[in-house]
Design a protein around this motif. Structure first.
Motif, PDB file in Angstrom:
ATOM      1  N   THR A 178       9.472   4.729  -5.316  1.00 44.70           N
ATOM      2  CA  THR A 178       8.906   3.552  -4.647  1.00 44.70           C
ATOM      3  C   THR A 178       9.983   2.626  -4.096  1.00 44.70           C
ATOM      4  OG1 THR A 178       8.757   2.397  -6.756  1.00 44.70           O
ATOM      5  CG2 THR A 178       6.806   3.591  -6.036  1.00 44.70           C
ATOM      6  N   GLN A 226       0.828  -1.205   0.000  1.00 41.84           N
ATOM      7  CA  GLN A 226       0.000   0.000   0.000  1.00 41.84           C
ATOM      8  C   GLN A 226       0.863   1.255   0.000  1.00 41.84           C
ATOM      9  OE1 GLN A 226      -2.605  -0.456   3.379  1.00 41.84           O
ATOM     10  NE2 GLN A 226      -3.711  -2.164   2.435  1.00 41.84           N
ATOM     11  N   GLU A 227       1.944   1.223   0.758  1.00 35.91           N
ATOM     12  CA  GLU A 227       2.864   2.358   0.796  1.00 35.91           C
ATOM     13  C   GLU A 227       3.523   2.571  -0.571  1.00 35.91           C
ATOM     14  OE1 GLU A 227       6.714   3.985   3.317  1.00 35.91           O
ATOM     15  OE2 GLU A 227       5.665   2.213   4.028  1.00 35.91           O
ATOM     16  N   VAL A 264       2.186   1.797  -3.472  1.00 34.95           N
ATOM     17  CA  VAL A 264       1.152   2.356  -4.348  1.00 34.95           C
ATOM     18  C   VAL A 264       0.968   3.850  -4.072  1.00 34.95           C
ATOM     19  CG1 VAL A 264      -1.324   2.305  -4.878  1.00 34.95           C
ATOM     20  CG2 VAL A 264      -0.028   0.167  -4.742  1.00 34.95           C
ATOM     21  N   ARG A 265       0.946   4.227  -2.779  1.00 33.14           N
ATOM     22  CA  ARG A 265       0.816   5.655  -2.433  1.00 33.14           C
ATOM     23  C   ARG A 265       2.003   6.455  -2.961  1.00 33.14           C
ATOM     24  NH1 ARG A 265      -1.646   3.761   2.235  1.00 33.14           N
ATOM     25  NH2 ARG A 265       0.296   3.560   3.389  1.00 33.14           N
ATOM     26  N   ALA A 266       3.198   5.921  -2.791  1.00 30.82           N
ATOM     27  CA  ALA A 266       4.396   6.612  -3.273  1.00 30.82           C
ATOM     28  C   ALA A 266       4.332   6.785  -4.787  1.00 30.82           C
ATOM     29  CB  ALA A 266       5.649   5.845  -2.865  1.00 30.82           C
ATOM     30  N   ARG A 267       3.912   5.752  -5.460  1.00 30.69           N
ATOM     31  CA  ARG A 267       3.802   5.823  -6.929  1.00 30.69           C
ATOM     32  C   ARG A 267       2.787   6.882  -7.338  1.00 30.69           C
ATOM     33  NH1 ARG A 267       6.025   5.652 -11.646  1.00 30.69           N
ATOM     34  NH2 ARG A 267       4.861   4.562 -13.219  1.00 30.69           N
ATOM     35  N   ALA A 268       1.652   6.933  -6.646  1.00 34.48           N
ATOM     36  CA  ALA A 268       0.616   7.922  -6.957  1.00 34.48           C
ATOM     37  C   ALA A 268       1.117   9.345  -6.727  1.00 34.48           C
ATOM     38  CB  ALA A 268      -0.637   7.655  -6.120  1.00 34.48           C
ATOM     39  N   ASP A 269       2.025   9.510  -5.764  1.00 41.18           N
ATOM     40  CA  ASP A 269       2.588  10.827  -5.447  1.00 41.18           C
ATOM     41  C   ASP A 269       3.870  11.118  -6.220  1.00 41.18           C
ATOM     42  OD1 ASP A 269       0.523  11.184  -3.644  1.00 41.18           O
ATOM     43  OD2 ASP A 269       1.718  10.565  -1.903  1.00 41.18           O
ATOM     44  N   ASP A 270       4.192  10.277  -7.189  1.00 46.48           N
ATOM     45  CA  ASP A 270       5.432  10.402  -7.969  1.00 46.48           C
ATOM     46  C   ASP A 270       6.681  10.370  -7.105  1.00 46.48           C
ATOM     47  OD1 ASP A 270       4.370  10.414 -10.555  1.00 46.48           O
ATOM     48  OD2 ASP A 270       3.940  12.575 -10.459  1.00 46.48           O
ATOM     49  N   ASP A 271       6.611   9.661  -5.980  1.00 48.17           N
ATOM     50  CA  ASP A 271       7.783   9.450  -5.126  1.00 48.17           C
ATOM     51  C   ASP A 271       8.523   8.201  -5.594  1.00 48.17           C
ATOM     52  OD1 ASP A 271       7.309  11.639  -3.518  1.00 48.17           O
ATOM     53  OD2 ASP A 271       6.265  10.493  -1.967  1.00 48.17           O
TER      54      ASP A 271
END
Length: 128
Positions: free
Chosen positions: A111, A99-100, A102-109
């Motif tokens: 991963t 989940q972390e 996926v969140r990082a990917r969504a925020d362009d961080d």
């Protein structure tokens, strides 16, 4: 021969700092991934199952086990043995880790920071 059933093997490309480090520092051209949908934390058996597919001479010395929960103590000990015996590096990704990512990917961080953090923790706490 029908005996080996790896879940996934992915080639490691070039051009990303984390994956380049895996590729060159650990002599891995492939990452072997096992997916475990167990209700209980994975244990020694699941780590040993993955380890049989890791083979440094075939440039497969890096593996990931994805599971519902964090690994058990026996899984952590088996991972240490895999490293000490064969220099096979195994990381664990639980549902929360995924989940972390996926969140990082969504925020362009980046991963890979999740994997890199776990790898650093492993080597910091590694004892003979």
């Amino acid at each position: 021969d029908g005996l080996d059933r790896r879940d996934a093997i992915y080639p490691i490309g070039s051009g990303h700092a984390f994956w380049d480090s895996i590729k060159y520092q650990h002599s891995a051209r492939m990452v072997v991934v096992e997916f475990k949908n167990h209700k209980a934390p994975i244990g020694q058996k699941e780590v040993e199952s993955l380890q049989q597919y890791l083979m440094p001479s075939a440039k497969r010395s890096f593996g990931i086990i994805c599971s519902r929960k964090q690994p058990s103590k026996s899984a952590l000990k088996a991972r240490r043995r895999a490293w000490m015996a064969s220099s096979n590096l195994i990381l664990f990704l639980s549902d929360l880790d995924l989940q972390e990512i996926v969140r990082a990917r969504a925020d362009d961080d980046d991963t890979s920071r999740i994997l890199e953090s776990q790898m650093e923790d492993f080597f910091i706490t590694l004892v003979p």
